[in-house]
Design a protein around this motif. Structure first.
Motif, PDB file in Angstrom:
ATOM      1  N   VAL A 310       6.400  34.153  13.441  1.00 47.14           N
ATOM      2  CA  VAL A 310       7.865  34.260  13.439  1.00 47.14           C
ATOM      3  C   VAL A 310       8.507  32.889  13.590  1.00 47.14           C
ATOM      4  O   VAL A 310       8.385  32.252  14.639  1.00 47.14           O
ATOM      5  N   THR A 311       9.192  32.430  12.535  1.00 52.87           N
ATOM      6  CA  THR A 311      10.016  31.214  12.637  1.00 52.87           C
ATOM      7  C   THR A 311      11.345  31.510  11.926  1.00 52.87           C
ATOM      8  O   THR A 311      12.313  31.872  12.592  1.00 52.87           O
ATOM      9  N   GLU A 330      24.204  29.076   8.840  1.00 49.62           N
ATOM     10  CA  GLU A 330      25.215  29.003   9.908  1.00 49.62           C
ATOM     11  C   GLU A 330      24.626  28.679  11.264  1.00 49.62           C
ATOM     12  O   GLU A 330      25.334  28.255  12.180  1.00 49.62           O
ATOM     13  N   VAL A 331      23.341  28.913  11.408  1.00 55.03           N
ATOM     14  CA  VAL A 331      22.699  28.638  12.692  1.00 55.03           C
ATOM     15  C   VAL A 331      22.802  27.147  13.031  1.00 55.03           C
ATOM     16  O   VAL A 331      22.844  26.765  14.200  1.00 55.03           O
ATOM     17  N   VAL A 344      17.243  27.008  27.865  1.00 50.02           N
ATOM     18  CA  VAL A 344      16.837  28.307  27.300  1.00 50.02           C
ATOM     19  C   VAL A 344      15.669  28.125  26.318  1.00 50.02           C
ATOM     20  O   VAL A 344      15.674  27.205  25.491  1.00 50.02           O
ATOM     21  N   TYR A 345      14.681  28.989  26.429  1.00 51.73           N
ATOM     22  CA  TYR A 345      13.534  28.989  25.511  1.00 51.73           C
ATOM     23  C   TYR A 345      13.336  30.396  24.960  1.00 51.73           C
ATOM     24  O   TYR A 345      13.404  31.369  25.725  1.00 51.73           O
ATOM     25  N   ILE A 346      13.119  30.487  23.666  1.00 53.90           N
ATOM     26  CA  ILE A 346      12.822  31.789  23.054  1.00 53.90           C
ATOM     27  C   ILE A 346      11.393  31.754  22.520  1.00 53.90           C
ATOM     28  O   ILE A 346      11.042  30.880  21.723  1.00 53.90           O
ATOM     29  N   ALA A 382      16.332  29.078  19.344  1.00 53.48           N
ATOM     30  CA  ALA A 382      15.663  29.763  18.226  1.00 53.48           C
ATOM     31  C   ALA A 382      15.086  28.731  17.249  1.00 53.48           C
ATOM     32  O   ALA A 382      13.955  28.871  16.778  1.00 53.48           O
ATOM     33  N   LEU A 383      15.869  27.694  16.963  1.00 56.64           N
ATOM     34  CA  LEU A 383      15.367  26.654  16.053  1.00 56.64           C
ATOM     35  C   LEU A 383      14.228  25.875  16.695  1.00 56.64           C
ATOM     36  O   LEU A 383      13.210  25.585  16.068  1.00 56.64           O
TER      37      LEU A 383
END
Ligand SMILES: Nc1ncnc2c1ncn2[C@@H]1O[C@H](COP(=O)(O)OP(=O)(O)OP(=O)(O)O)[C@@H](O)[C@H]1O
Ligand SMILES: [Mg+2]
Length: 504
Positions: A310-311, A330-331, A344-346, A382-383
């Protein structure tokens, strides 16, 4: 005259047809997304009929945009999402079930059952892969075990299996009217059934899975004429002459032909492939051993692969499931609105963790949340997850090869994101290099097909087509890089050991 080659890129989110000229430049593109079917948590399916219809449409659209006919096309190449399993009836041409997509985790009980005798690595020496839901083998078994009548029909010789390369090829070459049932070595190396040495299906493993050999496509090289497009199709009588799984195609399109060369492709997931030449290297650090390519009768090239599930699909998840953005690009804006990730880490372990951890018990986690965190931080995290995951895979490649990579060639949809590419260079500590043509997946398939029909004469000609577009140098101080990496690794531990027997 035959001035062009067309590649069909049957991907996870869309199908594309791209026409290339002799310099490897894009002449025209057709593209259509297909439905992602999620019947329940952990299940991911595609409709094979929709995929075939879209394939025909994107071919038509690519040809018409450039005002071309079949007479302009020297050969057709196919590249595809790998591991996604289609089982169909050779008499009717209809799939007996939806395609079960590589991300689908429903076959975990099959994996657990098979691992009881010999563990998750029981076939690894022979096929290069651990037992995992990821690969086609367990998906074929699930269909035979769960679709009514499928096992009987398979045993009677009526059913065929293929990853989507074989599905598209069979249909393109006539389907029920003489369709060619063939795959290439790279796709075959993603099933759990192909012996890396002999490049043939292993009867013993097929028997353990209960999969009749009659279902399996014939394994051929990645570059040879498999057949002609059927007379009912737009490209009629054009030779279909190249097949490479998408990640191997991207490696080929990046002209990474020599041992020691590598690329990372940023699409739905990220896949780093490291060419090991004619040598089969078994990883000690969680990488897969896979086929790189095989050109006609020449010896095969092998590779080590770090697969990250997942990326880019995490960005799509922000768009589709959270509604935070209305399109993927848009991200960038959202992430640029904050200075850093705000702690924050996802960890996007939606299908468990792939390389280098291979933890089926992991699930996605967002950690480090405080009252301060906002959607900019989530976008940023997320990035950054893409870059951190790539760093861990690169560490594994370096540990296996013993010779650290000095730069990373990149491609795929996410490399349009320049902030991400800078962060990637910062976190890796080596330069990141983007070529002019980032559609390397389709380009690689076009190259394989064009080589087979003499459109390109040798690999040197292909290497000469490669051109650098942009390069990002690492800028982050070493202490900050180490701090970020330490926090990321801690976040990863929080995603593990989540799935209990009663978690659905
Ligand atoms: N500017 C951007 N920033 C971050 N991610 C992006 C950006 N633009 C596109 N993406 C992501 O890139 C992915 C699309 O990349 P690409 O087109 O290479 O994938 P794909 O080839 O369609 O994947 P597949 O072959 O698996 O279907 C999407 O997941 C999308 O979310
Ligand atoms: Mg792709």
């Amino acid at each position: 005259m035959n001035q062009y080659v067309i590649a069909i890129d049957q991907g996870t989110t869309s199908s594309r047809a791209i026409v290339f000229d002799h310099s490897g430049n894009i002449v025209s593109t057709g593209q259509m997304e297909h439905e992602q079917i999620f019947p329940q948590a952990g299940w991911v399916e595609h409709n094979p009929a929709e995929i075939w219809n879209n394939t025909r449409e994107v071919i038509a659209s690519a040809l018409s945009k450039a005002n071309l006919t079949r007479h302009d096309i020297a050969a057709v190449g196919i590249t595809n999402q790998r591991e996604t399993a289609v089982v169909w009836d050779k008499n009717t041409g209809e799939a007996v079930y939806n395609a079960i997509v590589w991300q689908d985790t429903r076959t975990q009980p099959i994996v657990d059952e098979l691992a009881k005798d010999g563990g998750l690595e029981r076939f690894k020496q022979k096929v290069g892969l651990p037992l995992a839901t990821y690969f086609s083998g367990t998906k074929i078994k699930w269909i035979l075990d769960n679709v009514e009548g499928a096992r009987e029909r398979a045993e009677a010789g009526d059913l065929l299996f293929g990853n989507t390369d074989a599905w598209v090829l069979w249909n393109l070459t006539g389907g029920v009217d003489g369709g060619v049932h063939v795959t290439d070595v790279t796709n075959a190396s993603r099933t759990l059934f192909m012996d890396l040495e002999t490049l043939q299906w292993d009867q013993e493993i097929l028997d353990i899975f209960g999969v009749p050999a009659s279902m399996m496509p014939t394994i051929k090289s990645s570059s040879e004429v498999y057949g002609q497009v059927h007379t009912s199709q737009l490209l009629r009588e054009t030779p279909v002459a190249g097949i490479l799984g998408d990640q191997q195609a991207a490696t080929f399109g990046q002209a990474a032909f020599q041992a020691g060369e590598a690329k990372n492709t940023y699409g739905t997931g990220c896949f780093l492939i490291f060419n090991t030449g004619e040598e089969i290297v078994h990883s000690k650090n969680g990488l897969l051993t896979t086929l790189g390519y095989k050109l006609g009768d020449a010896k095969p090239h092998y590779a080590l692969e770090g697969s990250i599930a997942v990326t880019g699909s995490l960005i799509q998840w922000l768009r589709d499931n959270l509604g935070m953005i209305s399109s993927a690009p848009e991200v960038e804006e959202l992430a640029a609105a904050v200075e850093d990730n705000g702690g924050v880490y996802i960890v996007p372990a939606f299908s468990g963790l792939f390389a280098p951890y291979w933890r089926a018990d992991a699930r996605g986690a967002i950690v480090g949340l405080t009252r301060f965190a906002n959607k900019g931080h989530i976008a940023r995290a997320a990035l950054e997850a893409t870059a951190f995951q790539t760093r861990e895979v690169l560490d594994a490649v370096n540990a296996d090869s013993g010779v650290p990579l000095t730069e990373l060639k990149v491609d795929g949809g996410m490399v349009a994101n320049e902030a991400l590419m800078q962060f990637q260079a910062d976190i890796l500590g080596v330069p990141v290099v983007r070529p002019k043509v980032v559609e390397t997946t389709a380009l690689g398939a076009a190259y394989a097909a064009g080589l087979a029909v003499g459109f390109w004469k040798d690999l040197g000609e292909l290497s000469a087509n490669w051109n650098e577009d942009k390069r990002w140098e690492p800028q982050l101080p070493a202490e900050e890089q180490e701090r970020q990496l330490r926090l990321w690794k801690k976040a990863v531990t929080k995603s593990m050991d989540w799935v209990d027997e009663d978690v659905k």
